[in-house]
Design a protein around this motif. Structure first.
Motif, mmCIF file in Angstrom:
data_model
loop_
_atom_site.group_PDB
_atom_site.id
_atom_site.type_symbol
_atom_site.label_atom_id
_atom_site.label_comp_id
_atom_site.label_asym_id
_atom_site.label_seq_id
_atom_site.Cartn_x
_atom_site.Cartn_y
_atom_site.Cartn_z
ATOM 1 N N THR A 1 1.262 -16.961 32.631
ATOM 2 C CA THR A 1 0.007 -17.566 33.067
ATOM 3 C C THR A 1 -0.091 -17.652 34.582
ATOM 4 O O THR A 1 0.897 -17.539 35.304
ATOM 5 N N SER B 1 -4.964 -20.859 34.232
ATOM 6 C CA SER B 1 -4.589 -21.822 33.196
ATOM 7 C C SER B 1 -4.470 -23.223 33.749
ATOM 8 O O SER B 1 -4.646 -24.191 33.025
ATOM 9 N N SER C 1 -2.961 -16.543 28.704
ATOM 10 C CA SER C 1 -1.633 -16.687 28.118
ATOM 11 C C SER C 1 -0.991 -15.341 27.806
ATOM 12 O O SER C 1 0.218 -15.251 27.682
ATOM 13 N N THR D 1 5.320 -16.978 26.791
ATOM 14 C CA THR D 1 4.183 -17.281 25.935
ATOM 15 C C THR D 1 4.630 -17.260 24.481
ATOM 16 O O THR D 1 5.453 -16.427 24.092
ATOM 17 N N TRP D 2 4.083 -18.182 23.707
ATOM 18 C CA TRP D 2 4.446 -18.228 22.291
ATOM 19 C C TRP D 2 3.960 -16.956 21.594
ATOM 20 O O TRP D 2 2.763 -16.644 21.650
ATOM 21 N N ASP E 1 -1.377 -22.070 24.064
ATOM 22 C CA ASP E 1 -0.407 -22.112 25.148
ATOM 23 C C ASP E 1 -0.650 -23.229 26.154
ATOM 24 O O ASP E 1 -0.080 -23.223 27.226
ATOM 25 N N ASN F 1 -1.076 -13.505 25.142
ATOM 26 C CA ASN F 1 -0.817 -13.069 23.763
ATOM 27 C C ASN F 1 -2.134 -12.675 23.114
ATOM 28 O O ASN F 1 -3.205 -12.869 23.687
ATOM 29 N N SER G 1 3.893 -21.100 30.561
ATOM 30 C CA SER G 1 4.344 -19.732 30.312
ATOM 31 C C SER G 1 4.460 -18.959 31.612
ATOM 32 O O SER G 1 3.691 -19.178 32.559
#
Lengths: 303, 675
Positions: A53, A57, A111, B556-557, A207, A113, A50
């Motif tokens: 990140t 990560s 990540s 990102t998901w 992720d 989220n 992502s």
């Protein structure tokens, strides 16, 4: 020896759980090595990284796995000393694992989220609550045997007397529950659910992909096996010949795995807000072990 | 003697020339003066650590008597820590203050305050005369006050400074009481009189004397419930001063307590239990409140309370060892406490310096407004991460080593304890484990929210990494954090001197430093090296493998959302929500919210903040009662000059006539008696 046993256990353990679950639900189920085949697939896959990140990560899975491998080096087995053993090694054991958890949680938050934060916050809360149980347990063992090294504790626990079997069984039970909390299995967390908002470990790996995900999964499998070895050490008398003990070890592992499999087949996950209560009750059990040790040591009648 | 004279001369010349220099030179001169003073005191400190006690005697005044300067191993250990933090802090401060360079006058005052602060703290550890000690203490407090209130135009800062000043003086009142009591009975202000006095007293008298000093120093150190000044003063100060305050200033309290344990001969077991009770409460309460803070520096300040608790636990275990005559427990306890003092000075100053970098880059310390800084400031983030791991007591860094020693002390005690103390030890172990777990939760939040993810608010200026020279002292601190974690044996060797000062109290002849009690440190360092090796191997395998794989870059998901906003991320508040719910009884947590209602929701908001329950009950309530009592006399302050002159006249009349009336009465009584 503990290291080797843990690795061997880790190879078959997750497969047995899967098998038990599928048998219980009336399916034929995959082969015993299926979880490792899945990991092999992951190891060969490319990754999606992502844009949110950072280097956290990238290093998190590596450190997560290495802390677990390092903790395995401390794993005791009566008669065959582990690679590293010293007075108070269980403190290092617990804190090593904590380092892995810390980086894993940060990797999840990295990540960007909301799921990462969700999982990390639950993980940190649950492991914070479960940690005292582990320390009280080993504190009582230290009081009982007079040693603070895991190797010496498991070697001498049966020497204390006939009563020590009760303590061993209780310790094994508490360790199984700690294992369930730490590796996020039922009833604390449901590894099979597809509902991200109710998961712990499951949402933290969302992720990670490819090689990194494989590292984390290997880590988690090793971790479960590691607790399995600890549990077995408390149940199998140290005085018996090594081969018998290894045979018994296999038996204990299969029993442990089928127990987890059965629990996961027939139990529902707890409500997330009830989990702290469940984990605190673990600490109470560890305290019971402590009181038992006091009774055995006859410290109850003054000293 | 020449050392002392040079030390004082450097201070005086520094103070005299600083106001006349250019802004840039002021900082450099202060740093140079600190380095010179550090060299002098460090030289003496190293000598004292190798077993040589250094003592001078300055002819004081008629009031003070001779002023003995004694540098023993305990002073030496503290002097080295002080010097290290001041030099790194001074260097960092040079760059931090660049942002304020147009405020010439303020910078002069600040520079002088820092110089005096260093000199005062160093001399505190060496002076062994009560009155001279108090003078140095006052110099330290006022210079710290000036350094803290650098931004005194802000009301919050000034308030925090005054809060600090008042609470520090309560500590002085207690110290003065203790010192006067001793000198009244023995007629001497030398510290050695305290030993003489306490050994002449029956058990309870000496214990009472110790308690007076302990509570006095506990205000400085920030033990709960005397900690309330700390979370205000630390955030208010500039970053380098926060680092110095948290790293050094509160350690003066620890130094004082340790010194008093050396001086006062009392029931060590009782002292141990008292200190342990205060400590475990401080540790738990500090970290519990740290978790709910949204101001980064305030969060760190509460962590200082926690770490003082851990140091206190070490001291308490040491005292128990002294009381029960167990050499191993005593050495483990004091060694753990002293090592944690150094460790805390290292990682806490590093945390405050990195927080300062964040503040200078973003102009905010509110965690909820930050996020994603790791991409703009990767080096600061790495340094913060190292310090965060260290402060949570996790290997491979230094925090683990000192906590491990304290754990070993606890488990040693557990095996030698009686039933009643077993329960107590169990609580201590529980406390220490919970402190570790909670600290981990807290720093997952702090690091995760501030540095990871996406920025939560748009900043109106460019965020960038500080200059390398500013980061340099931070790297040096991080290096030491790592080294203590990797080769702890080196540092244990240095602790032999100070620890045996304490174990000599046991009265055991030929009490050797129990090296075997620390034998576990060698396998620990092997395990830690093994871990690092493993991590490197796995990392290189990963690198090699990923070079041969296809790497895709994506977003990102987001659960189906293609471009989720940054608001979807977890916030600091939501991260600790389940913890707050679990911990309701001990926290004061305020929420103001207006929920979204209906199909077309209007304006809504949510706001929460935490407050210290102990502060409410121990500080705010009594002050409220006191204020309402004093309000009754408000009529006296009515603003008209005539009344004030009247008060003056009444006062003068009183001063003149009361003794006269008194005389007359006594004459009259004499007269009556003669009748």
């Amino acid at each position: 020896m503990g290291f080797l046993l843990a690795i061997i256990a880790a190879i078959f353990f997750p497969g047995i759980i899967l098998r038990v679950k599928s048998t219980a639900s009336g399916r034929k189920g995959p082969g015993i090595l299926q979880p490792w085949k899945n990991i092999r697939v992951l190891l060969r896959k490319g990754s999606v990284i992502s844009t949110t990140t950072s280097y956290i990560s990238r290093i998190a899975p590596v450190i997560y796995l290495s802390t677990i491998l390092c903790a395995l080096l401390l794993l005791p087995f009566p008669g065959v000393p582990p690679i590293i053993a010293f007075e108070g090694d269980f403190v290092l054991f617990a804190y090593m694992l904590a380092l892995g958890k810390f980086l894993f949680m940060l990797g999840a938050i990295d990540s960007g989220n909301s799921f990462g934060g969700m999982g990390a916050n639950r993980k940190s809360l649950f492991s914070m609550l479960a940690e005292p149980a582990f320390f009280i347990l080993f504190g009582s063992m230290a009081l009982l045997t007079g040693y603070t090294s895991m190797q010496q504790i498991v070697e001498s626990i049966q020497l204390v007397g006939y009563n020590s079997f009760i303590i061993g069984a209780l310790a094994a039970y508490v360790l199984i529950q700690i294992a369930i909390v730490e590796t996020s299995r039922l009833p604390v967390d449901d590894p099979n659910t597809r509902n991200a908002t109710t998961m712990v470990d499951g949402v933290m790996i969302l992720d990670f992909s490819g090689f990194d995900l494989a590292l984390i999964q290997i880590g988690t499998l090793l971790r479960l096996a590691m607790y399995g070895v600890l549990v077995a050490n408390f149940l199998i008398p140290a005085g018996w010949p090594v081969l018998t003990r290894i045979a018994l070890f296999i038996g204990v592992q299969i029993a442990f795995a089928s127990m987890i499999g059965l629990i996961e087949s027939f139990r529902a996950r707890k409500k997330l807000s009830k989990n702290p209560q469940f984990i605190i009750s673990l600490n109470v059990l560890a305290l019971v072990a402590f009181v038992l040790v006091l009774l055995i040591n006859f410290k109850m009648i003054g000293k | 003697m020449t050392f002392l004279v040079t030390f004082i001369l450097i201070c005086i010349t520094g103070v005299l020339i600083i106001p006349f220099l250019k802004v840039k030179m002021k900082g450099i001169i202060v740093l140079a003066a600190i380095v010179m003073n550090a060299l002098i005191s460090g030289y003496l400190a190293v000598q004292s650590l190798t077993g040589q006690m250094i003592s001078y005697s300055i002819p004081g005044s008629a009031i003070t008597g001779m002023i003995p300067i004694r540098i023993d191993a305990l002073s030496g250990w503290f002097i080295l820590i002080i010097n290290f933090v001041f030099i790194s802090g001074g260097w960092y401060g040079l760059f931090y203050m660049n942002a304020y360079k147009e405020k010439r006058g303020k910078i002069s005052l600040h520079a002088i305050a820092v110089l005096l602060l260093h000199a005062a703290i160093v001399s505190l550890t060496a002076i062994q005369n009560s009155i001279a000690f108090l003078v140095a203490w006052e110099v330290m407090m006022f210079s710290a006050f000036i350094a803290v209130t650098f931004e005194h135009e802000k009301e919050v800062t000034l308030k925090a400074g005054i809060n600090y000043l008042i609470q520090s003086h309560i500590c002085v009142v207690l110290m003065v009481t203790g010192f006067l009591w001793v000198s009244n009975k023995t007629g001497s202000y030398d510290f050695q009189a305290i030993t003489a006095f306490s050994s002449s007293q029956a058990g309870s008298g000496a214990l009472f004397l110790f308690m007076i000093f302990f509570i006095g120093f506990a205000f400085k150190a920030g033990f709960v419930p005397f900690h309330t000044w700390l979370p205000y003063a630390h955030p208010a100060a500039p970053a380098h001063i926060s680092g110095i305050m948290s790293g050094i200033l509160i350690k003066c309290g620890i130094y004082g307590i340790l010194r008093m344990i050396l001086l006062i001969k009392a029931d060590y077991t009782a002292i141990g239990y008292i200190i342990l009770t205060f400590s475990v409460i401080s540790g738990l309460y500090g970290v519990m409140l740290a978790i709910v803070q949204h101001d980064l520096k305030k969060l760190l300040a509460y962590h200082s309370v926690e770490n003082i608790g851990i140091i206190g636990m070490g001291i308490g275990i040491g005292c128990i060892g002294l009381g029960t005559g167990n050499l191993v427990i005593a050495s483990l306890g004091f060694a753990g406490a002293l090592l944690h003092t150094l460790n805390h000075a290292l990682f806490k100053s590093l945390l405050f310096y990195t927080a300062g970098m964040v503040y200078q880059a973003t102009h905010t310390l509110n965690i909820e407004h930050l996020g994603g800084l790791i991409k703009k400031m990767p080096q600061t983030a790495l340094l913060f991460l190292i310090a965060a791991v260290a402060i949570s007591g996790i290997p491979p860094f230094n925090g683990f080593i000192s906590e491990f020693i304290i754990y070993t002390g606890l488990y040693q005690w557990l095996q030698n304890a009686s039933l009643s103390s077993l329960i107590f030890i169990l609580f201590l172990i529980l406390g220490l484990v919970l402190i570790g777990g909670l600290a981990l939760l807290c720093f997952t939040k702090a690091f995760g929210i501030v540095f990871l993810g996406n920025p939560r608010q748009e900043l109106h200026h460019e965020v960038k990494e500080g200059p390398f020279l500013q980061l340099l002292p931070l790297y040096v601190i991080a290096f030491f954090i790592l080294i203590i974690g990797l080769v702890p044996q080196l540092f244990i060797k240095m602790l032999e001197g100070p620890v045996s000062l304490f174990t000599d109290r046991l009265g055991v002849t030929n009490a050797q430093f129990p090296v075997e009690a620390f034998a576990a440190l060698t396998p620990i360092s092997i395990a830690v090296w093994g871990f690092i090796l493993l991590a490197l191997i796995i990392f290189s395998i990963r690198k090699w493998v990923l070079n041969h794989r296809k790497i895709a870059i994506g977003t990102t998901w987001g659960c189906g959302y293609m471009s989720p906003t940054a608001k979807l991320q977890y916030t600091a508040g939501s991260f600790v929500r389940s913890y707050v719910k679990l911990n309701k009884p001990t926290l004061l947590f305020f929420k103001h919210e207006k929920e979204m209602i209906g199909l077309f929701p209007g304006e809504s908001h949510y706001e929460s903040h935490a407050y210290d329950k102990l502060e409410k009950w121990l500080i705010d309530k009594p002050i409220k009662v006191f204020k309402s009592f004093l309000k009754r006399f408000l009529f006296l302050q009515n603003g008209s000059l005539q009344y004030y002159i009247l008060y003056g006249v009444l006062y003068i009349i009183g001063v003149i006539f009361i003794p006269m009336i008194f005389d007359t009465i006594s004459l009259f009584i004499d007269f009556l008696k003669r009748l």
